[in-house]
Design a protein around this motif. Sequence first.
Motif, short mmCIF file in Angstrom:
data_model
loop_
_atom_site.label_atom_id
_atom_site.label_comp_id
_atom_site.label_asym_id
_atom_site.label_seq_id
_atom_site.Cartn_x
_atom_site.Cartn_y
_atom_site.Cartn_z
N HIS A 36 -44.60 22.49 31.91
CA HIS A 36 -44.87 23.79 31.30
C HIS A 36 -45.09 23.54 29.80
O HIS A 36 -44.19 23.08 29.11
CB HIS A 36 -43.69 24.72 31.53
N LYS A 37 -46.27 23.84 29.32
CA LYS A 37 -46.62 23.44 27.95
C LYS A 37 -45.70 24.06 26.92
O LYS A 37 -45.37 23.41 25.91
CB LYS A 37 -48.08 23.77 27.65
N TRP A 38 -45.25 25.30 27.14
CA TRP A 38 -44.40 25.94 26.12
C TRP A 38 -42.97 25.40 26.18
O TRP A 38 -42.28 25.39 25.16
CB TRP A 38 -44.43 27.45 26.29
N HIS A 39 -42.54 24.95 27.35
CA HIS A 39 -41.22 24.30 27.43
C HIS A 39 -41.24 22.97 26.67
O HIS A 39 -40.28 22.65 25.96
CB HIS A 39 -40.83 24.08 28.89
N VAL A 40 -42.32 22.23 26.86
CA VAL A 40 -42.43 20.96 26.13
C VAL A 40 -42.54 21.22 24.63
O VAL A 40 -41.94 20.49 23.82
CB VAL A 40 -43.65 20.16 26.63
N PHE A 41 -43.28 22.26 24.26
CA PHE A 41 -43.42 22.59 22.84
C PHE A 41 -42.06 22.95 22.23
O PHE A 41 -41.77 22.60 21.08
CB PHE A 41 -44.40 23.74 22.67
N ARG A 42 -41.22 23.63 23.01
CA ARG A 42 -39.87 23.94 22.52
C ARG A 42 -39.07 22.67 22.27
O ARG A 42 -38.36 22.56 21.26
CB ARG A 42 -39.16 24.82 23.55
#
Length: 447
Positions: A36-42
């Motif tokens: 999940h791109k936003w989980h990785v970004f977090r």
Amino acid sequence: MQTHTVTTPFGRRSMTLGMIASQVTAQTAPEGATVHKWHVFRDIKEARMALGATDRALAILDALLSFHPETAFYGDSALIVWPSNEQLIGRANGMSPATLRRHLANLVDCGLVVRRDSPNGKRYARKGQGGEIEQAYGFDLSPIVARAVEFKELAEAVRAEKKAYKVVKERLTICRRDIAKMIETGIEEGVPGNWGTVHVEYQAIISRLPRTAPRQVLEEVAAELDDLWTQIRDVLESFVKSQNLNANESQTERHIQNSNTESKTESERGLGIKREASGSAGETDNLRSLPKRELPLGIVLDACPNLLWLVKDGGGIRNWRDFLATTDLARPVLGISPSAWEDAKVAMGEQQAAITLAAIYQRTDQIKSPGGYLRNLTERAKEGKFSTWPMIMALLRAKLDAAKAVGAGVTEAEGELGAAQRLDRTQKRLEVSDNLRKSIDKWDHKA
């Protein structure tokens, strides 16, 4: 589908081994990996300092991720986006072109994105007849998938470090508060000990704390404070256990010292707390005849009323803490150097040194060199030949004599009744018992 993987940057930008390493890593995503791109970004935001990314660089990465339509990134999918600088500036809160270029370079250096530059440096995609992208030039987001596990581990490590730092800060704060209040209690309750030395040791430990300290430094200081905390607590607990507490207020005395000078607990020896001169084995005969207890605060204030002139806003001195704070104000007024004052506190104990200073301040018109006088008394204290009792007794005797002289010399116009009332109030305020009066007379005869 893509026909060629671009590895070198366009224009004057040079190629580095770090860029090659980032490109190799981007191609090693596990087969079938999905993130999940936003989980990785977090996770990347949590590990920003460890990765070396700037906050502006993360704002640009946020914008780049928003240009990809999918939320789930797959290891075998095309993850290149090709927004123009104007589009990036619009989604990155309007930062300047120069700032944009600088922080885009930071993203590349950190290995968070990979450049896929076109022959002319423009960002675009070439599509086939069916609308499928054949070749894209821009920023490759493959590291988001390939390094997702690494980013998560780094984020967890950073969170663990933050938690450990918070815990040691809390531990340090509580320990400092406990030590300061235990020292204050030891002074106010008359626990035998050289509390001035203990306070100096405490100040020496916390003075090593810089304004911003790494966790390792805080851990070392906290460990030393824990050791000091344990020793002070043991001394206080030993004192409490040695006392026969009585619930009857009229029979309770708060400032009792154990006259058995040979009985010392292990904690007292470990802490370096030594008994005051009035209870040491090397006392002179005169010192042996003094009461084996601390001077009550009320008697000290009655003997040294001039000290109240230094109290701000007309307030009083309600406890030993207020008394010690007021004597700190008197020290520079008397012209006593900090070193002489520190030596006196170490030799006599903080409370006894403060009483001595109050007596000197009361007799300031009779003492030409307060600093030299205090140093002389300090040397006597080091030899076990000094006590504050004779000084206070002499001041009380002088005050009683002055009160009697005032009462005897009152004119008839003022009236004998008014003089008697003033004399009675003065004597009541002193609250001198018969035993104390005998002690005053004894020391007066010896002087």
